[in-house]
Structure formats: C-alpha cells, structure tokens
Design an enzyme around this catalytic site. Structure first.
Site, mmCIF file in Angstrom:
data_model
loop_
_atom_site.group_PDB
_atom_site.id
_atom_site.type_symbol
_atom_site.label_atom_id
_atom_site.label_comp_id
_atom_site.label_asym_id
_atom_site.label_seq_id
_atom_site.Cartn_x
_atom_site.Cartn_y
_atom_site.Cartn_z
ATOM 1 N N TRP A 1 0.824 -1.217 0.000
ATOM 2 C CA TRP A 1 0.000 0.000 0.000
ATOM 3 C C TRP A 1 0.854 1.261 0.000
ATOM 4 O O TRP A 1 0.584 2.209 0.735
ATOM 5 C CB TRP A 1 -0.945 0.004 1.197
ATOM 6 C CG TRP A 1 -1.776 -1.232 1.315
ATOM 7 C CD1 TRP A 1 -2.258 -2.003 0.297
ATOM 8 C CD2 TRP A 1 -2.204 -1.852 2.529
ATOM 9 N NE1 TRP A 1 -2.971 -3.068 0.795
ATOM 10 C CE2 TRP A 1 -2.957 -3.006 2.167
ATOM 11 C CE3 TRP A 1 -2.040 -1.560 3.872
ATOM 12 C CZ2 TRP A 1 -3.536 -3.846 3.100
ATOM 13 C CZ3 TRP A 1 -2.627 -2.398 4.827
ATOM 14 C CH2 TRP A 1 -3.359 -3.524 4.435
ATOM 15 N N GLU B 1 -0.682 7.179 7.630
ATOM 16 C CA GLU B 1 0.259 8.011 8.403
ATOM 17 C C GLU B 1 -0.070 7.985 9.890
ATOM 18 O O GLU B 1 0.016 8.980 10.593
ATOM 19 C CB GLU B 1 0.291 9.439 7.862
ATOM 20 C CG GLU B 1 0.882 9.529 6.468
ATOM 21 C CD GLU B 1 1.190 10.947 6.044
ATOM 22 O OE1 GLU B 1 1.537 11.762 6.926
ATOM 23 O OE2 GLU B 1 1.099 11.231 4.846
ATOM 24 N N GLY B 2 -0.442 6.813 10.363
ATOM 25 C CA GLY B 2 -0.811 6.629 11.768
ATOM 26 C C GLY B 2 -2.315 6.626 11.905
ATOM 27 O O GLY B 2 -2.956 7.664 11.738
ATOM 28 N N THR B 3 -2.915 5.463 12.164
ATOM 29 C CA THR B 3 -4.372 5.426 12.324
ATOM 30 C C THR B 3 -4.776 6.299 13.505
ATOM 31 O O THR B 3 -4.028 6.457 14.477
ATOM 32 C CB THR B 3 -4.886 3.997 12.574
ATOM 33 O OG1 THR B 3 -4.473 3.569 13.874
ATOM 34 C CG2 THR B 3 -4.363 3.021 11.530
ATOM 35 N N ASN B 4 -5.965 6.855 13.427
ATOM 36 C CA ASN B 4 -6.416 7.730 14.511
ATOM 37 C C ASN B 4 -6.496 7.006 15.846
ATOM 38 O O ASN B 4 -6.295 7.602 16.903
ATOM 39 C CB ASN B 4 -7.776 8.332 14.154
ATOM 40 C CG ASN B 4 -7.664 9.391 13.075
ATOM 41 O OD1 ASN B 4 -6.596 9.607 12.504
ATOM 42 N ND2 ASN B 4 -8.767 10.061 12.786
#
Length: 641
Positions: A236, A448-451
């Site tokens: 991905w 870019e970093g899951t919430n």
C-alpha cells in the site's frame, strides 16, 4: 479563612503522607509508557537506554498531563511570515489556484486513475514538487506555514492529487531533507524538488502497519562492507508504482556496545535503478483513485553503504520524525476540503426552495452549517498553530501534530457527510463531486498513523511525562527538608483540588476580555484533566498501558482542550488586530469552549465514576462475546427455543 485553610492544609498533608499520595509507590517504566508502535522497539533496546530526567516541556499538550498549562507555544497565536514570505507565497499561490480551478478536473482524473500529464508538468514547473526544499537544491524554499497554505489548495481541489504531491514531498523524501548528509542532499534533492524524479515512503508491510516494530524487510551488509543486500516487500505504498527514489525501512544486524548482535531498523535511500526493485499493479481502492498505490518488492537489491540515511539502527526514529513532521500538512488539506464542502452546502441552501422557503432559513440546516464552520475553524487553527511553532524552531510538536491529524480527518468526514445530507439526492450523485470527496476522505483516518493508534500515542506519551514528574516528587520526599518548596507546592495543589478551590492555571491575561469566561472553562478542564491522570497513575501504575478504554477518553479530552486553547488564541489575535471577522470568531469560540468543556467533563468522569467504569466493563464483555462467535451473538427475534 486563612487560618481555616492552614488547618485544612496540615490535616490533608498528613493524610497525603499516610496514604503515600505525595510519595507514590510506583514505577512507570519508559518503555511501558511509549506509544504502542514504539513499545517493541524500545523493549528490545532497554538495556542500552540510559535513563535521564526529562526536561521541562514547552508542549502545551504534554504539560496538561501534569495539570499545568504551559502556554509558551499557544499564546500569542503564531504570526511567522515576513512581508517577503507573504509575497513569495502569493506568487506561488495564484497560479496554483488557477491551475486547480481551470485546468484540473477531479472527476476526469479519477476515471483515468491519474492527473493528466500536462497538469503534472505544470505543477513541476511551478515548484509544487519541492515546496519546502531549500533553493540551493532547486526547491521553492517555503516554510511550514507557506506549505500548509498550498496544501489547503490541493485539499480544496482533489485529495487524490493531494496524496500524490504529499506522498512525494511530505514523507517521500522528507527523510533526506531532515536527516540526509550533504552528499545525499546534493545528489537527490535537486531531481526530487523539480519533479524530474518521484519519491515514496516505504514503511508498511503485511505484518507491520501501525506496529512498525514488526518489520520483516531485512538488509544485510555484504562481506566486503561495500553495500547492503535488501530483501522483502512493502504494501500500500503511495507513489509505489511511480517512484524512482524510495525511503525504505528495514531491519539490519547491529553489534551493540556489549558485543551482542541485535536487529534494529535502519533507513535507506534506494533507487529503482539499483535493480531488483519491482512494483505491483495499482491497487483498486475505495477512494483517492487519482493517486498511485502499489506493493513494492525488493529482491537482492544492492544498496551502497553511503545510502544509509542517518545512522545504522536509527531508522525507527527517522520514520517517526518524518511522520510527525508531516502531519500538520494533512490538517491543512482537510481544512481546504472542508472549505470546499461548506461552499457547496451554503450555495445549495441559499438556492434550494422547499415548503415555500429557502432551506437556508431552516433551523436544522442552520445548525448543520454552523457546526461545519466550527469544525473547519478548529482544524485550521490547529494546523497553523503547529506549522507556526515549527517555523519558530519548536521541536516539541509531535502531540499537537498528532491531534491536528486526528481532529482534522474526523472533522472533514463529518463536514462532508453533512454536506451530502444538505444536498440530499444531489449530494449522492457523482456530478456534484461530493461523493468522491467522501470516498477520498475515508483513508485519512487510517494512513500516516491510524487515529486509534494516534490517540493512544497522545495518551501514553503524556502519561509518561506525568509519571516522570511524580517520580521526581517521590525522590524529593526522601529529603523533604531540602525539597520543601517542591513538596509544599505539590501538596497545596492537591489540597485545593480536594476542597474544591482550585480554578486551574489562569489564562485571563492572554485572552480578549469577552473570552475570559471561555478561558476559565479551559483552566478548569486542565486542572481536572491533570487530577484524573494522577488518579489513573496511582490506581493502575504501569498497567495503565492496557486500559485503552480509559486512554481513549483521556486522548479525547486532550483533543478537546487543545481545540479550545488554539481557537481562544486565534480569536484573541483577531480581536486585537480588529479583523472584520473578529466578532464572528468570538461567537464560534464561545460555542466551541462551552461544548468542548462539557465533553471533557463527561470523559473524565467516565475514567473515575464506578457507574461509568461498570459500563466500560460491560462493553468489554459484550465485545468478548462477539469475538467468540465471530459476529453478532444475540438471538434473532424470530428464533424460538
């Protein structure tokens, strides 16, 4: 009253000593308080890390975990651009805006799976592929605030195209910009800044998403020491099928100071031209179809040793710094997207007539539009607060940047959803463009970093700082005479909280007079937040890392507190400068602070109330039942014995 308070203080101080609240018997190990994606990496290296006292923080979010409010980075609201920088920004902004409005059609680009070649070439010619690269490397030389302004424009046009640009410069070659040596910068940045070559950021693997410590991609030094041999794959990857230059993170054998061999993550600059680098087909995605997303494979890729980025074994730190430094840009894009949605919604409401009236006159529509404006205002305020502080030289912005990404991505989803609701059937149709925005938006809460992970990152990083503070107090109690001032100060804070007299750190001097009541709500929220953190540390000690129900509520409270403080600061600046929108901003901030402080109170009560804690326990039991059944576990209403 002073005599009574003295008696209360002495009595309470004795109680504190007897219960060891002032002298907490606790150990919060640094590895156990790290964000989840860092835990494994830190644990593997814990014998090599020298424990040092944490310095006082300038981060507002970090400070509230100790019940303080360090406002150095939030008041006054950043105003960092010089006249020359504004002029430079306008020179880039106007042609970019014209390009997006007149030449680029997001719906056509989505059908084609990419922006047309002419659009991309024009963006390259305008310097849009190297906005923050210094001019000596053929870049535009913009700062973070200028970059954010242009990121807004891409978010206001096409999020798929925004991802292509962001994946290239916000993270793709950002590692070279931040950590590359001069030879690496001289070699790679000119081609990347001009768009002659394209970059991507290769971190995610099948077994390593948010848990970057689980990387399997491996690089081994050749026997002659001239190059590394890289094997593995990444999934991905934005721009993965297009990129010429890859920032790749892989495990490498490292000999520690004790002579032991360990595997640590190292960052590499990899060229497709090295050979052995291949890409899979473009992924079929829900949204951002204008951008390329592909698997990338590395088979016996020979990487010259001079292409190690930073130091051997320091790749994890580089990856986190790259992501931290780029998150404000995502907030900027989300802000632009919300502006576009609000414009579509207000235009439709001003012209759509139902029951004999324009729907703009309906209270339901008015509330929707107002709340959409609040969400955009908060996101924009956070974005430029973070960018401004970065431009002023701050190095403590990772929590604030994470919050801006979390809030912005969720706020944009809310605003887009409400836009579709206001437009009704028209909003559901492709030609209005809003359904595409919704599909594009969904990924921003993941990559870019899951919430979810970023919420834990905020909570655990802040708790680590608070735990360190309490350990210092514990040390002070071993020599109470020499540290009487510190002990007295901490004990007094607890006494005032216990008897209900603590009003929190005063913010009145920093805000416009008409916003003083709103500032008082922030002060009270900060005090209650710090007290709750302390309570949880005493109750759970190092086991707090496993209490994610509670950590999420702490993170949500921190997000709400930050939304209050940044908008207070921004609106105060508008009042002081007599901006035409000042009263409008004051009206928004009053609502923001009233509602956010109520949510903070509810979330903090949920961390301590036995009734609320029982609800959380029941939620845990409910989820366990579903996991056992691999789905819904209650009986269907028509089922009988």
């Amino acid at each position: 009253m002073s005599t009574m308070m003295s008696v209360r203080f002495l009595r309470h101080f004795n109680v504190l000593k007897s219960t060891k609240l002032v002298y907490p018997h606790m150990r919060l190990m640094s590895a156990q308080a790290q964000p989840l994606e860092q835990v494994k990496e830190e644990k593997s290296n814990k014998r090599e890390v020298k424990k040092e006292k944490l310095p006082e923080t300038n981060s507002f979010i970090m400070s509230i975990f100790s019940g303080q409010a360090n406002v150095n980075q939030v008041f006054p609201y950043p105003d960092v651009l010089t006249e020359d920088q504004v002029e430079t920004l306008n020179m880039v902004r106007e042609p970019t805006l014209k390009l997006f409005n007149e030449m680029h059609d997001p719906l056509v680009a989505e059908l084609n799976g990419k922006a047309d070649d002419k659009t991309i070439q024009m963006l390259k010619d305008m310097g849009s592929f190297g906005l923050m690269v210094p001019t000596k490397y053929e870049g535009a030389g913009l700062n973070n605030t200028q970059y954010a302004t242009l990121a807004e424009l891409s978010g206001q046009s096409d999020l798929g195209l925004a991802v292509t640009l962001g994946a290239h410069q916000s993270i793709g070659y950002k590692g070279i910009l931040l950590f590359g040596n001069e030879k690496q910068k001289d070699k790679y940045l000119p081609d990347l800044a001009t768009g002659r070559k394209t970059a991507c950021f290769c971190l995610t693997e099948p077994s390593a998403g948010s848990d970057a410590g689980s990387l399997r991609c491996k690089a081994v030094l050749s026997p002659d020491g001239s190059h590394y041999i890289l094997n593995g794959s990444k999934i991905w990857i934005s721009n993965g099928g297009l990129a010429d230059i890859f920032t790749v993170f892989a495990r490498t054998p490292v000999i520690t100071s004790s002579g032991e061999e360990k595997e640590k993550v190292t960052a590499f600059i990899v060229e497709r031209a090295f050979g052995g680098v291949t890409s899979g087909p473009d992924e079929k995605k829900m949204g951002i179809k204008t951008s390329n997303t592909a698997h990338v494979y590395f088979e016996n890729v020979k990487i010259p040793v001079e292409n190690v980025l930073g130091e051997i074994g320091n790749g994890f730190k580089i990856a986190m710094n790259v992501l931290n430094s780029g998150r404000f840009g995502m907030g900027a894009s989300m802000s632009g997207t919300m502006k576009l949605c609000i414009a579509k919604a207000t235009d439709f409401a001003n012209n759509r007539i139902q029951f004999g009236d324009k729907i703009a006159s309906f209270g339901t529509i008015q509330e929707k539009i107002a709340r959409m404006a609040l969400a955009q205002y908060i996101t924009e305020s956070m974005t430029y607060m973070v960018a401004g502080n970065m431009d002023k030289g701050s190095t403590e912005f990772q929590l604030e940047a994470a919050i801006s990404k979390v809030f912005g991505s969720e706020a944009a989803w809310f605003v887009c959803d409400e836009t579709i609701q206001i437009l009704g059937g028209s909003g559901y149709m492709r030609e209005t463009g809003v359904e595409k925005i919704m599909r594009d938006l969904r990924i921003f809460r993941i990559f870019e970093g899951t919430n979810d992970i970023l919420r834990l990152f905020v909570a655990l990083t802040g708790i680590q700082n608070a735990g360190s503070h309490l350990k210092e107090l514990q040390k002070a109690m071993k020599n109470p005479v020499a540290n009487l001032g510190m002990i007295f100060d901490e004990s007094t804070k607890r006494v005032f909280r216990a008897v209900g007299l603590s009003s929190g750190p005063s913010l009145t001097e920093f805000v416009s007079p008409e916003l003083a009541p709103s500032a008082a709500l922030v002060s009270k929220s900060v005090t209650n937040f710090g007290a709750t953190v302390e309570h949880l540390l005493f109750k759970y000690n190092k086991k707090i890392i496993h209490e994610q129900f509670l950590l999420n509520r702490l993170a949500n409270s921190a997000i709400d507190i930050y939304s209050m403080i940044v908008t207070l600061s921004r609106a105060t600046r508008s009042v002081q400068k007599n901006f035409p929108s000042a009263q409008h901003e004051v009206n928004m901030v009053k609502v923001i602070c009233n509602e956010a402080s109520s949510r903070v109170h509810q979330n903090l009560v949920a961390c301590r109330s036995s009734e609320k804690l029982n609800d959380l326990k029941n939620l845990k039991k409910i989820s366990e039942s579903l996991f056992v059944n691999n789905g819904v576990s209650h009986r269907h209403p028509i089922e009988r014995d």
